[in-house]
Design a protein around this motif. Structure first.
Motif, PDB file in Angstrom:
ATOM      1  N   SER A  43      35.010  41.511  56.554  1.00 33.28           N
ATOM      2  CA  SER A  43      34.914  42.796  55.876  1.00 33.28           C
ATOM      3  C   SER A  43      35.790  42.851  54.633  1.00 33.28           C
ATOM      4  CB  SER A  43      35.301  43.932  56.833  1.00 33.28           C
ATOM      5  OG  SER A  43      36.682  43.855  57.159  1.00 33.28           O
ATOM      6  N   HIS A  44      35.417  43.746  53.729  1.00 36.37           N
ATOM      7  CA  HIS A  44      36.221  43.985  52.531  1.00 36.37           C
ATOM      8  C   HIS A  44      37.583  44.564  52.899  1.00 36.37           C
ATOM      9  CE1 HIS A  44      37.203  45.110  48.406  1.00 36.37           C
ATOM     10  NE2 HIS A  44      37.460  46.333  48.830  1.00 36.37           N
ATOM     11  N   GLU A  45      37.624  45.365  53.965  1.00 37.00           N
ATOM     12  CA  GLU A  45      38.877  45.976  54.395  1.00 37.00           C
ATOM     13  C   GLU A  45      39.903  44.924  54.810  1.00 37.00           C
ATOM     14  OE1 GLU A  45      35.753  48.853  54.347  1.00 37.00           O
ATOM     15  OE2 GLU A  45      35.901  46.925  55.375  1.00 37.00           O
ATOM     16  N   THR A  48      41.133  43.023  51.641  1.00 38.53           N
ATOM     17  CA  THR A  48      42.051  43.836  50.850  1.00 38.53           C
ATOM     18  C   THR A  48      43.413  43.953  51.519  1.00 38.53           C
ATOM     19  OG1 THR A  48      40.182  45.113  49.983  1.00 38.53           O
ATOM     20  CG2 THR A  48      42.380  46.089  49.776  1.00 38.53           C
ATOM     21  N   ASN A 101      41.892  38.023  43.464  1.00 39.84           N
ATOM     22  CA  ASN A 101      41.973  38.748  44.738  1.00 39.84           C
ATOM     23  C   ASN A 101      41.763  37.840  45.950  1.00 39.84           C
ATOM     24  OD1 ASN A 101      42.361  41.101  43.252  1.00 39.84           O
ATOM     25  ND2 ASN A 101      40.177  41.589  43.227  1.00 39.84           N
ATOM     26  N   ASN A 120      36.215  31.864  50.022  1.00 36.84           N
ATOM     27  CA  ASN A 120      37.350  32.564  50.616  1.00 36.84           C
ATOM     28  C   ASN A 120      38.139  31.540  51.420  1.00 36.84           C
ATOM     29  OD1 ASN A 120      39.161  34.049  52.184  1.00 36.84           O
ATOM     30  ND2 ASN A 120      37.765  35.768  52.417  1.00 36.84           N
ATOM     31  N   HIS A 156      33.609  42.041  41.274  1.00 31.73           N
ATOM     32  CA  HIS A 156      33.952  40.663  40.929  1.00 31.73           C
ATOM     33  C   HIS A 156      32.833  40.071  40.079  1.00 31.73           C
ATOM     34  CE1 HIS A 156      36.715  41.324  44.281  1.00 31.73           C
ATOM     35  NE2 HIS A 156      37.413  40.299  43.817  1.00 31.73           N
TER      36      HIS A 156
END
Length: 266
Positions: A43-45, A48, A101, A120, A156
């Motif tokens: 997830s993006h959460e 981050t 990021n 990632n 992005h």
């Protein structure tokens, strides 16, 4: 209540906070525990939160005859010491073309047109970016790349600057769209073949030269998708890549001149 039930019923933000504190090899293994954890780790959460709590890190590419290996180092003690966090081998043979990021852009040099992928390094997941056939080129044509995130929307974007003639062409790939777009190009400036745009404060920066050999810094705003140029802070003694370039150090943009055998000027 069983201990397993307690863990299952925890709010997702607490589970994300717990998982983000684990060593990277353990986080990778946690992807196989259950589908809810796999979903959270993708997830993006989680990305981050993990980025906000992690120390600065450096991705190092090591070329070997049989394979390529990427090492991720974490900086400690005011960036004076570092330790190896993890190593991984990507599915394609590629060079790092930028980072933002916590994500890396890898460029497969064995393909024409050059294939790109987003990586990632924490979850070991990859996403390929397919280039259209018109992106193919041969020497002396030049292609430069950059990767970053816009300041307001957080999107992005991968940027490709290509020039086989006097005026460069620019194409932008926004993650999630699946396609490239053509945007207004920069001034008639020379980019280094394979040069990487340095990402800082929502902009990509390349060291370029005009037709008279004067150096400039070409800036691309990832939010407005407009180019601008600024003068470098010091006179360069060379017009060759890669002995000169721009780099981000903490929150500052630096110009590095490595053309001398006796010193490096930053």
């Amino acid at each position: 209540m069983k201990q397993s039930d307690l863990l299952t019923n925890l709010p997702s933000d607490i589970i994300i906070d717990i998982l983000s504190r684990l060593p990277i090899p353990t986080i990778i293994r946690c992807k196989s525990v259950c589908k809810p954890w796999l979903h959270l780790l993708r997830s993006h959460e989680f990305a981050t939160h993990h980025l906000s709590t992690s120390a600065p890190a450096l991705a190092v590419f090591q070329y070997k005859i049989t394979s390529e290996l990427y090492d991720i180092y974490e900086f400690e003690d005011d960036d004076q010491h570092y330790k190896l966090l993890t190593s991984f081998m990507p599915p394609c043979r590629g060079m790092i073309q930028g980072s933002a990021n916590g994500f890396l852009v890898l460029r497969d040099l064995s393909l024409r047109p050059h294939g790109l992928s987003i990586c990632n390094p924490i979850t070991r997941e990859y996403m390929e970016i397919h280039s259209p056939p018109e992106f193919d080129y041969t020497y002396p044509q030049v292609a430069a790349f950059g990767f970053g995130a816009s300041r307001i929307t957080g999107q992005h974007k991968v940027v490709r600057v290509f020039h086989g003639r006097e005026i460069p062409e620019c194409h932008v790939y926004t993650l999630g769209t699946g396609s490239w777009r053509s945007v207004a190009s920069s001034a008639p400036l020379r980019y280094g073949n394979g040069s990487i745009g340095e990402f800082l404060n929502g902009n990509l920066h390349w060291l370029v030269f005009d037709s008279n050999g004067k150096p400039w810094i070409s800036c691309f705003d990832l939010e407005t998708e407009l180019f601008s140029i600024i003068s470098p802070p010091l006179p360069l003694r060379t017009q060759r890549w890669p002995v000169a370039g721009v780099f981000a150090f903490q929150d500052k943009l630096c110009v590095c001149d490595n053309s001398s055998e006796d010193e490096i000027v930053v």
